[in-house]
Design an enzyme around this catalytic site. Structure first.
Site, PDB file in Angstrom:
ATOM      1  N   ASP A 120      73.570  60.054   4.441  1.00  0.00           N
ATOM      2  CA  ASP A 120      72.550  59.281   3.738  1.00  0.00           C
ATOM      3  C   ASP A 120      72.852  59.228   2.244  1.00  0.00           C
ATOM      4  OD1 ASP A 120      70.229  57.858   3.371  1.00  0.00           O
ATOM      5  OD2 ASP A 120      68.932  59.315   4.366  1.00  0.00           O
TER       6      ASP A 120
ATOM      7  N   ASP B 262      65.115  51.352   7.288  1.00  0.00           N
ATOM      8  CA  ASP B 262      64.035  52.276   7.635  1.00  0.00           C
ATOM      9  C   ASP B 262      62.891  51.508   8.293  1.00  0.00           C
ATOM     10  OD1 ASP B 262      65.402  54.401   6.669  1.00  0.00           O
ATOM     11  OD2 ASP B 262      64.216  54.689   4.860  1.00  0.00           O
TER      12      ASP B 262
END
Ligand code: GLA
Length: 750
Positions: free
Chosen positions: A464, A524
């Site tokens: 990430d 997301d």
């Protein structure tokens, strides 16, 4: 195939040709880049300026043919008569590169700077241009249906050169075009916009330090009348994860100058005598078969020449990810119990997301400290991983290696390792970036991560990165080189680890990151209705095997929208399927449905992940040539909906196929007060009986089954009627708002 005949360079790939010539002034002219044509047809593409154009600056006085401003070029310069946008700028110094020599190579030359490039066979044309003190090399390679380009500048002089812009490629295309860009932000990735290209410049650029969700580096140029299935389209992309620039602008003479490369915004590279600067490699897919034809070429290019060869068509596991279900709140026992449930449902990989290390109990602390948090995981990572292995699942782990929280042991020990610019630190999500341009920082990350990866049976990494950069100029580019160095050192010796990159979702969805790991977390935003748009936009440039696509809870955290579980599944099927929600909150009927989804997905996984993907008017299809899987998606349900047709593509018109819909289950809750009309007793739709029944009982919905020729299915099969307020019937489709349906179309064996 690349040939050089009658002073013409001809590069032929699948479905395209690119013809260039060195004109009498030593400039490289683009005669044609488009439909396949023979080198012998070059004359038809040669322009005749005749008596020239008014107010032209000429390279040779009196020669009206010598005006660079009206030539279709593949490279140009500044301040020497071509007043269109220049692909190169040397801080105010004129540039005028002329042809020197060329070579045709059987395969690409390896890059030297640490950037990534397309791999595999790809015949390459290398053209050397020169001006005093500088050498410029243009590389053109053919990979199937895709042409790639890159540029190298070498300082052969005695002075330092301030390089302020060097594009990977530049083309002057004759004709009118529209530019499609994919723009957005966090949870709003890949919003598709189409802008006509006129005489004002249209720009697609990122200056955040990364490829960004603001503007994906990939963009398209299409002829205004092009459609999904017909018309000329160029798809452009850059094999790079940093600041990018793509631009198109029409000249009076009708050329659209298009270029792409590293963003020149705040860019400055001091090229010392003897040094060279390499641009990232750009890729262009051309198709006469509309957006669909271009996408199929890009997909093949990514699968064959970008992602690590180990992952080429290697099935991706169905995963469970702990993030949306647990966030930071978990311990060994909760994870094991979730893993047990995930295994029951059919998941193959259990991914422990953020929160497992240091003092990482929220996003305010702990980034940088990759030592296991013993409060949450008292037995350590390897015990957890082994336990999960014992349940029959693989184990994966989240990292955010490029960032550090000021509240971390790493920052306390090495505050100077954070990327700074001389001003007060600028935090984002409570974090700073580490300065990956420093070797000791890179060594730390490689050592820490390698130790964790070797400490437990870890088969998957989610990498990430959750902020924008503050680095400008040389540092911004050196950061990306540092990132690639780290990725190479960690993953080259561990090719079996499935690397899924992520950047607050799709903030770094690019060919650079795909060169190291074959999957990227798209967004997301997992609301399936939003995901249809995000995944569909991504599908223009990237194959569905690159999409991390998860089923999450409903109502959805970002939109508060309630959607059927089947639609959440049907959308995620067209990618690498995962589940990311609290399994403890699922009803029994939902668990049954998920089991069915995973079984179905596994049966057809190869087609979902690697089949040829096609955008349809009302859905998507994937195909391996024999079996087609198609989904139809609906938005809000209108009253009295009309009949619906599904037009499939790429079937054999002569062959016969069995067309069946995948059985779906309908909950009775949506029927509300209608139920009391069919029940023998008066039932309150909000009462205990119906609320309980909604949790236990499902009704079959819309089974369609027929035999038809490919010709008929491509002409458009009539789907069963939709619910019209006239009652429940299992032979209609009661899809409700945001419903969807899946069809299997199988070739009949004789
Ligand atoms: C980012 C990612 C999410 C999740 C969180 C964890 O937002 O996009 O998927 O991993 O970080 O902090």
């Amino acid at each position: 195939m690349i040939e050089y005949k009658n002073d013409i360079f001809a590069l032929h790939g699948e479905g395209f040709s690119c013809l260039m010539r060195v004109n009498p002034y030593g400039l490289l002219e683009l005669l044609h880049f488009g439909e396949p044509i023979s080198v012998d047809d070059a004359e038809a593409f040669t322009l005749h300026p005749g008596l020239g154009w008014g107010e032209s600056v000429l390279l040779e006085e009196g020669d009206t043919q010598s005006c660079p401003d009206v030539m279709p070029l593949v490279w140009s310069g500044s301040g020497r008569g071509d007043y269109r946008e220049s692909p190169i700028q040397l801080g105010g110094i004129p540039t005028d590169f002329r042809y020197h020599s060329h070579e045709i190579l059987p395969r690409p030359e390896p890059m030297q700077s640490g950037l990534v490039q397309a791999h595999g066979e790809g015949e390459t044309l290398k053209i050397l241009l020169r001006q005093p003190g500088l050498e410029l090399t243009l590389y053109f390679s053919v990979f199937g249906g895709v042409l790639t380009r890159r540029t190298v500048l070498q300082n052969c002089g005695e002075n330092t050169v301030d390089l302020t812009r060097l594009m990977s490629g530049c083309f002057d295309l004759l004709g009118e075009y529209e530019m499609t860009t994919f723009d957005g932000g966090w949870i709003a990735e890949m919003r598709r916009h189409v802008t006509p290209v006129g005489e004002s410049r249209v720009v697609n650029e990122s200056v955040t330090g990364f490829s960004s969700h603001r503007h994906n580096p990939g963009f398209l140029l299409s002829e205004p009348d092009a459609t999904e299935t017909a018309g000329n389209i160029y798809g452009f992309n850059l094999i790079y994860s940093g600041n990018h620039y793509g631009a198109a602008q029409r000249s009076l003479q009708g050329f659209t100058r298009v270029m792409l490369g590293i963003s020149p915004d705040n860019f400055l590279w001091q090229l010392q005598p003897g040094e060279r600067f390499e641009t990232p490699e750009a890729a262009v897919a051309f198709s006469t078969e509309g957006f669909g034809g271009m996408s199929r070429k890009m997909h093949r290019f990514v699968t064959e020449h970008i992602i690590p060869p180990y992952w080429k068509e290697r099935p991706r596991p169905v995963l469970y990810n702990s993030w949306e279900g647990c966030m930071f709140d978990f311990n060994h026992y909760r994870l094991v119990s979730l893993a047990r449930e995930a295994k029951e449902l059919g998941c193959e990989l259990f991914v422990l997301d953020d929160g497992w290390f240091g003092q990482r109990n929220s996003d305010t602390a702990g980034l940088g400290d990759y030592t296991v948090n013993r409060k949450k995981l008292p037995y350590g990572l390897s015990a957890l991983a082994e336990k999960i292995n014992g349940l029959g699942m693989n184990f994966g782990l989240w990292f955010e290696p490029e960032a550090v929280n000021p509240d971390s042991d790493l920052y306390r020990a090495h505050p100077d390792w954070a990327l700074t610019d001389g001003f007060a630190p600028l935090l984002s999500r409570h974090e700073l970036l580490l300065d990956l341009t420093r070797p000791e920082v890179r060594d730390y990350i490689v050592a820490e991560m390698s130790a964790v990866l070797d400490s437990a049976p870890i088969t998957y990494v989610k990498w990430d990165m959750n902020r924008h950069s503050i680095a400008l100029g040389e540092k911004a580019h050196r950061y990306i080189l540092g990132l690639y160095d780290i990725l190479r050192r960690i993953f080259a010796p561990r090719p079996h680890i499935l690397l899924e990159s992520c950047s607050s979702g799709g903030n770094r969805f690019d060919l650079g990151m795909l060169s190291f790991g074959p999957q990227i977390w798209c967004s997301d935003n997992t609301d399936p209705i939003e995901r249809i748009a995000i995944q569909e936009s991504l599908s223009y440039l990237y194959p569905q095997s690159a999409f991390g696509a998860h089923v999450s809870a409903s109502p959805h955290a970002q939109t508060l929208r309630t959607t059927p579980l089947r639609t959440r599944g049907n959308v995620s099927f067209f990618g690498c399927l995962g589940y990311e929600l609290d399994l403890g909150h699922l009803l029994r009927i939902e668990k049954e449905e998920i089991k069915g989804q995973i079984t179905f997905y596994k049966k057809h996984r190869d087609i979902f992940q690697f089949g040829a993907f096609t955008r349809l008017k009302n859905g998507w299809q994937v195909s391996d040539g024999k079996t087609v899987l198609a989904a139809v998606f609906r938005g809000q349900t209108p009253a009295a909906p009309g009949y619906e047709t599904l037009r499939l593509r790429h079937l054999d018109p002569e062959k016969r196929y069995r067309f069946t819909s995948v059985p779906q289950k309908l909950r009775i809750g949506p029927f509300g007060s209608l139920v009391k009309h069919v029940a023998p007793v008066d039932l309150d739709p909000n009462g205990f009986v119906l609320r309980t029944a909604d949790r236990l009982i499902t009704l079959p919905d819309g089974g369609q089954d027929l035999l038809a020729s490919g010709a008929a299915l491509m002409a458009g099969v009539r789907l069963l009627p939709l619910f019209r307020g006239t009652g429940y019937d299992k032979n209609q489709r009661t899809l409700t708002d945001f419903g969807s349906e899946l069809f299997v179309i199988e070739e009949e064996s004789l």
